[in-house]
Write a protein that holds these residues in place. Structure first.
Motif, PDB file in Angstrom:
ATOM      1  N   GLY B 308       0.827  -1.205   0.000  1.00  0.00           N
ATOM      2  CA  GLY B 308       0.000   0.000   0.000  1.00  0.00           C
ATOM      3  C   GLY B 308       0.861   1.255   0.000  1.00  0.00           C
ATOM      4  O   GLY B 308       0.599   2.213  -0.743  1.00  0.00           O
ATOM      5  N   VAL B 309       1.932   1.236   0.814  1.00  0.00           N
ATOM      6  CA  VAL B 309       2.853   2.376   0.843  1.00  0.00           C
ATOM      7  C   VAL B 309       3.454   2.578  -0.549  1.00  0.00           C
ATOM      8  O   VAL B 309       3.598   3.715  -1.023  1.00  0.00           O
ATOM      9  CB  VAL B 309       3.954   2.127   1.891  1.00  0.00           C
ATOM     10  N   GLY B 310       3.762   1.455  -1.217  1.00  0.00           N
ATOM     11  CA  GLY B 310       4.308   1.530  -2.577  1.00  0.00           C
ATOM     12  C   GLY B 310       3.345   2.213  -3.530  1.00  0.00           C
ATOM     13  O   GLY B 310       3.732   3.066  -4.336  1.00  0.00           O
ATOM     14  N   ILE B 311       2.051   1.884  -3.431  1.00  0.00           N
ATOM     15  CA  ILE B 311       1.033   2.504  -4.294  1.00  0.00           C
ATOM     16  C   ILE B 311       0.997   4.001  -4.055  1.00  0.00           C
ATOM     17  O   ILE B 311       1.016   4.808  -4.982  1.00  0.00           O
ATOM     18  CB  ILE B 311      -0.372   1.942  -3.972  1.00  0.00           C
ATOM     19  N   MET B 312       0.988   4.379  -2.790  1.00  0.00           N
ATOM     20  CA  MET B 312       0.897   5.786  -2.441  1.00  0.00           C
ATOM     21  C   MET B 312       2.059   6.551  -3.062  1.00  0.00           C
ATOM     22  O   MET B 312       1.892   7.612  -3.658  1.00  0.00           O
ATOM     23  CB  MET B 312       0.947   5.898  -0.919  1.00  0.00           C
ATOM     24  N   ASN B 313       3.240   5.971  -2.921  1.00  0.00           N
ATOM     25  CA  ASN B 313       4.435   6.610  -3.432  1.00  0.00           C
ATOM     26  C   ASN B 313       4.352   6.828  -4.935  1.00  0.00           C
ATOM     27  O   ASN B 313       4.596   7.915  -5.450  1.00  0.00           O
ATOM     28  CB  ASN B 313       5.638   5.725  -3.095  1.00  0.00           C
ATOM     29  N   ILE B 314       3.967   5.789  -5.640  1.00  0.00           N
ATOM     30  CA  ILE B 314       3.976   5.872  -7.091  1.00  0.00           C
ATOM     31  C   ILE B 314       2.846   6.780  -7.579  1.00  0.00           C
ATOM     32  O   ILE B 314       2.979   7.470  -8.588  1.00  0.00           O
ATOM     33  CB  ILE B 314       3.916   4.453  -7.708  1.00  0.00           C
ATOM     34  N   MET B 315       1.754   6.814  -6.837  1.00  0.00           N
ATOM     35  CA  MET B 315       0.671   7.718  -7.223  1.00  0.00           C
ATOM     36  C   MET B 315       1.091   9.171  -7.021  1.00  0.00           C
ATOM     37  O   MET B 315       0.740  10.050  -7.807  1.00  0.00           O
ATOM     38  CB  MET B 315      -0.591   7.427  -6.390  1.00  0.00           C
ATOM     39  N   LEU B 316       1.882   9.403  -5.959  1.00  0.00           N
ATOM     40  CA  LEU B 316       2.374  10.764  -5.732  1.00  0.00           C
ATOM     41  C   LEU B 316       3.261  11.201  -6.889  1.00  0.00           C
ATOM     42  O   LEU B 316       3.171  12.324  -7.387  1.00  0.00           O
ATOM     43  CB  LEU B 316       3.155  10.828  -4.418  1.00  0.00           C
ATOM     44  N   VAL B 317       4.131  10.276  -7.352  1.00  0.00           N
ATOM     45  CA  VAL B 317       4.991  10.563  -8.494  1.00  0.00           C
ATOM     46  C   VAL B 317       4.125  10.891  -9.710  1.00  0.00           C
ATOM     47  O   VAL B 317       4.358  11.876 -10.421  1.00  0.00           O
ATOM     48  CB  VAL B 317       5.894   9.350  -8.805  1.00  0.00           C
ATOM     49  N   VAL B 319       1.075  11.976  -9.801  1.00  0.00           N
ATOM     50  CA  VAL B 319       0.408  13.275  -9.673  1.00  0.00           C
ATOM     51  C   VAL B 319       1.384  14.395 -10.022  1.00  0.00           C
ATOM     52  O   VAL B 319       1.060  15.327 -10.768  1.00  0.00           O
ATOM     53  CB  VAL B 319      -0.153  13.457  -8.246  1.00  0.00           C
ATOM     54  N   THR B 320       2.604  14.298  -9.504  1.00  0.00           N
ATOM     55  CA  THR B 320       3.601  15.334  -9.773  1.00  0.00           C
ATOM     56  C   THR B 320       3.870  15.436 -11.273  1.00  0.00           C
ATOM     57  O   THR B 320       3.888  16.533 -11.854  1.00  0.00           O
ATOM     58  CB  THR B 320       4.916  15.001  -9.040  1.00  0.00           C
ATOM     59  N   PHE B 417       3.531  24.869 -13.769  1.00  0.00           N
ATOM     60  CA  PHE B 417       4.507  23.897 -13.235  1.00  0.00           C
ATOM     61  C   PHE B 417       5.451  23.395 -14.323  1.00  0.00           C
ATOM     62  O   PHE B 417       5.033  23.092 -15.429  1.00  0.00           O
ATOM     63  CB  PHE B 417       3.749  22.720 -12.616  1.00  0.00           C
ATOM     64  N   GLU B 418       6.736  23.356 -14.004  1.00  0.00           N
ATOM     65  CA  GLU B 418       7.714  22.837 -14.991  1.00  0.00           C
ATOM     66  C   GLU B 418       8.090  21.416 -14.637  1.00  0.00           C
ATOM     67  O   GLU B 418       8.692  21.187 -13.623  1.00  0.00           O
ATOM     68  CB  GLU B 418       8.969  23.721 -14.984  1.00  0.00           C
TER      69      GLU B 418
END
Lengths: 416, 418
Positions: B308-317, B319-320, B417-418
């Motif tokens: 789950g932590v892995g999903i969160m991390n990759i989703m944050l990437v 989104v960015t 955003f760049e």
């Protein structure tokens, strides 16, 4: 060499910078590793705890004792092969001791006979049921580990004369004589009155299942008088020299075969047990638990490793242009590889340290909340935890790092 | 429905398609994230499959009694043979009591069979003998149905055999294999404790229970048994076979009453006998299995948490990286809820795809392990559903923060955003 060192330093600097730049991302990646490390080390701590519990429990009876019995101390399916063995006679102890006196060079020190039975012990209205009753001789304290809390052990005269004297285990004394000294008073076992001569110190329990303190010890002669039918529990406890354990075992086997008159072609008709037999019985359970536990918690760590690999790939992709620039300016493949590998390992090491601190704290909390649970957090576990976190970093960071190092500088510079 | 559409901008199928496209756009990344979830789910489903398979195989072995029968006896079915035996002080169920119970229960229409055992007997035939591990049972013709045995060869005991105390016996498959492996065993005279019994039947093989053979037994008429060994110092077991499964509960209640009457127990006295059926045995075992299962479930859930932590991390990437896209969508009028929904669904798609792979791996791997431990294959439907729900929940739970972050982006900032 110097160059490698420089590249290494540079990699650490870049890694630190990167981790700081992407705080959230690095923290989450580390969290994945932390979860894995906490799971694995706590499992290690639990397994270590089980081992320590078993060892502590067994240490009470002394680890330098061999037990000669009729039945082996392991699970046997073919009981009919043992049923017809002759009983162990308690006077074998005397014969073994005679032999030892004549041959002082052998690593056997002293043999003590013992017989056991479960009985009830009464004192007026108080009663303790199912007490482990041991009949033995005055030599028993010489091979035992326990000390007397109060009073004394019965002496040679009482032992030989089969006097009705008894040494109470701590719990029995506590239950029958609450807030009172039992020494000199009498208790009833079966239909006989026994004078209490001593109380043993508290010795704890065997994995919480069987308390060494729920026992009473009486002279073997009185035991035989009371429990007329010889019990199956008769055994000879033989103290040996720990440093020559194998030799002692061989020697004892020889003496026993001679005493029993077993002809050379016949198999033994007795069993020589050690505490290890008990440990061996528990081993399959322990190993099964350890295997299942480490596989399942290892999976958690594996998932953490996948997270690192994933994020390192992302990081490589995001920094393609930077890699191109570095390469164009003359950075070697090795330097790029090292850079990303160090980054992955750094996250893992941070995760590992935090994970170890967390699981150490958790183990301490458990030990504090439930002192009866044996929890260990040995040094090897810490080293092991650190080693696997570094290994995790290297393994999971390697593929993305190789990818990065193989980038063509021209392509990389052109990357949008 | 149209109301919904207005609020969310895009139809659900379109959002799903977009999610899939963005999953496919970063194949390696999505695959690794899915792999994480798959391993997490594999850990849960694998552990639970192994436990379910072992449980199923043990429960299957536990058919000690027939499906409509229960047993009344002095000792419980499962009790430790430790040095402390709290049941030893109970009075024996003597033959008179057993017969009284039989009379009292006569009107229930149940078949009642008395049985008495002598364990550890050695059986002889001509020059052959068994190990001293045979069970000599004195009983009547209803015993074999009450204990779910079948006659393989010859005949069962008959009421006449019991009536006249004939020296005949029905023997188990293992006993036969040991004594009369070849040739016709019917009519052979086997000896137990110096007494000869004519073999009239052979039982079909029933198999082992906890590694103990259930096929080394000799069944003789109970009348003969009591004649040979006497009536003293033995406790009779009473086997009650209700006509149907539905009548079993009622019969069991009646049996408790009858036993209490026969034993002369006062209302305040506890039962000094045991009544058990297959269900009692299975339930007693299930209690242990459930505790083990709960422990394994919690521990195996840890891996899913890490995933789950892995999903969160990759989703944050994700989104960015897609800040610009979000900015464009927002400036074109997409609402916060629509953006939130888009990223949540993306997280869900990854989690559920991974979950499905994990379930397949878990059921497969778990059954392989179970097979190595000699248990039959199972498909734990309940745990599969639980696993799927959990990984979906993990997808939503850990996907929420990144999705929320995306939804809150200021369109102007996002576009710049760049």
């Amino acid at each position: 060499m110097k160059r490698l060192l420089f590249e290494f330093n540079e990699s650490i600097r870049i890694a630190a910078q990167q981790i700081r730049a992407n705080r959230m991302r690095s923290a989450l990646t580390a969290l994945g590793v932390i979860i894995g490390i906490v799971a694995v080390t706590l499992m290690g701590s639990a397994i270590g705890g089980i081992d320590r519990g078993v060892n502590d429990s067994l240490a009470v009876v002394g680890d330098d004792i061999l037990y000669v019995t009729k039945w082996p101390w392991r699970d046997i399916q073919d009981w009919w092969n043992y049923r017809n063995r002759p009983k162990i006679r308690t006077d074998y102890a005397e014969q073994i001791n005679d032999y030892v006196r004549e041959h002082p060079e052998i690593p056997i020190k002293l043999a003590v006979p013992a017989d056991e039975m479960m009985t009830n012990v009464y004192r007026g209205d108080y009663a303790v049921n199912a007490v482990y009753t041991l009949g033995t001789t005055a030599d028993f304290p010489k091979i035992g580990r326990g000390d007397m809390l109060e009073g004394r052990f019965f002496n040679e005269t009482e032992s030989r004369g089969g006097r009705n004297v008894v040494v109470l285990g701590f719990d029995v004394a506590d239950a029958l004589f609450p807030g009172d000294s039992p020494v000199g008073k009498t208790v009833r076992i079966r239909d006989q009155q026994f004078t209490v001569v001593g109380v043993a110190t508290k010795q704890g329990s065997f994995l919480g299942m069987f308390s060494w303190d729920t026992m009473v010890i009486i002279p073997l002669q009185s035991f035989r008088k009371m429990f007329m039918r010889a019990t199956e529990g008769a055994q000879i406890r033989v103290q040996i020299d720990r440093s020559r354990a194998d030799e002692a075992r061989m020697e004892l086997r020889g003496i026993m075969r001679r005493i029993r008159g077993v002809s050379p072609e016949m198999p033994d008709n007795f069993e020589i047990n050690t505490q290890d037999s008990i440990k061996k019985q528990l081993d399959p359970v322990r190993n099964g638990l350890a295997l299942a536990g480490f596989v399942i918690t290892g999976l958690a760590l594996f998932v953490g490793a996948i997270g690192i690999m994933n994020i390192t790939y992302v990081s490589v992709k995001e920094r393609t242009r930077e890699i191109g620039t570095r390469k164009a300016l003359g950075a070697r493949r090795r330097a790029i590889l090292l850079q990303f590998l160090v980054e992955a390992v750094a996250i893992c090491v941070v995760g590992g340290v935090v994970g170890l601190v967390l699981s150490g704290a958790l183990a301490a909390t458990v030990a504090w909340l439930a002192p009866s649970l044996p929890v260990v957090f040995p040094l090897w576990l810490i080293l092991f935890g650190m080693a696997i976190s570094v290994a995790t970093g290297v393994v999971s960071g390697f593929a993305p790092a190789v990818n990065a190092s193989r980038l063509d500088p021209v392509e990389a510079l052109r990357y949008e | 429905m149209s109301d919904h559409k207005r609020h969310l901008g895009l139809p659900f199928s379109e959002i799903l398609r977009m999610a899939w496209v963005s999953v496919c756009a970063h194949k390696l990344r999505s695959a690794l994230t899915m792999l994480g979830i798959a391993i997490g789910v594999f850990s849960v489903i694998g552990a639970m499959t192994v436990i379910s398979a072992l449980q199923a195989s043990i429960e299957e072995q536990l058919n000690v009694l027939g499906s409509t029968s229960f047993q009344i006896s002095k000792y419980p079915a499962i009790h430790s043979h430790g040095p402390i035996n709290p049941y030893a002080n109970r009075r024996n169920i003597v033959i008179g009591q057993a017969q009284r119970v039989k009379e009292l229960l006569a009107d229930t229409g149940a078949t009642i069979s008395l049985n008495v055992n002598r364990w550890g007997r050695q059986v002889f035939y001509e020059d052959k003998k068994t190990n001293p591990n045979n069970n000599l049972v004195g009983t009547d013709e209803a015993f074999i149905t009450g204990r779910s045995y079948n006659i393989g060869l010859g005949r069962n005991l008959t009421p006449d055999d019991v009536e006249y105390g004939r020296a005949v016996c029905v023997i188990g498959a293992d006993t036969r294999g040991r004594l009369i492996p070849v040739g016709d065993p019917i009519g052979a005279i086997v000896r137990v404790d110096g007494q000869g019994y004519r073999v009239v039947g052979i039982l079909e093989r029933k198999g082992e229970l906890f590694g103990q053979s259930q096929d080394n037994l000799v069944i003789i008429p109970i009348t003969r048994f009591l004649q040979v060994y006497g009536r003293e110092n033995r406790s009779i077991g009473i086997n009650v076979q209700a006509r149907t499964q539905a009548e079993m509960g009622g019969a069991m209640d009646r049996a408790y009453g009858a036993m209490r009457v026969v034993r002369g127990l006062q209302p305040e006295d506890a039962n000094d006998f045991e009544i058990f059926s297959n269900d009692t045995l299975v339930n007693a075992f299930a209690k242990i299995a459930n505790v083990v299962g709960a422990g394994a479930f919690v521990i195996s859930l840890i891996a899913l948490l890490a995933a789950g932590v892995g999903i969160m991390n990759i989703m944050l990437v994700s989104v960015t990286e897609r800040t610009k896209e979000i900015g464009i969508r927002k400036s074109l009028g997409a609402q916060r809820r629509a953006i939130l929904r888009q990223f949540l669904i993306e997280a869900m798609v990854i989690a559920q795809c991974g979950g499905l792979i994990g379930i397949a791996m878990g059921v497969g791997g778990g059954n392989l392990v179970a097979k190595a431990m000699n248990a039959g294959a199972v498909f734990p439907v309940g745990w599969t559903i639980v696993g799927f729900v959990f990984c979906s929940a993990i997808g939503v739970g850990f996907g929420f923060y990144p999705a929320w972050k995306a939804a809150r982006l200021d369109p102007i900032e996002a576009l710049r955003f760049e």
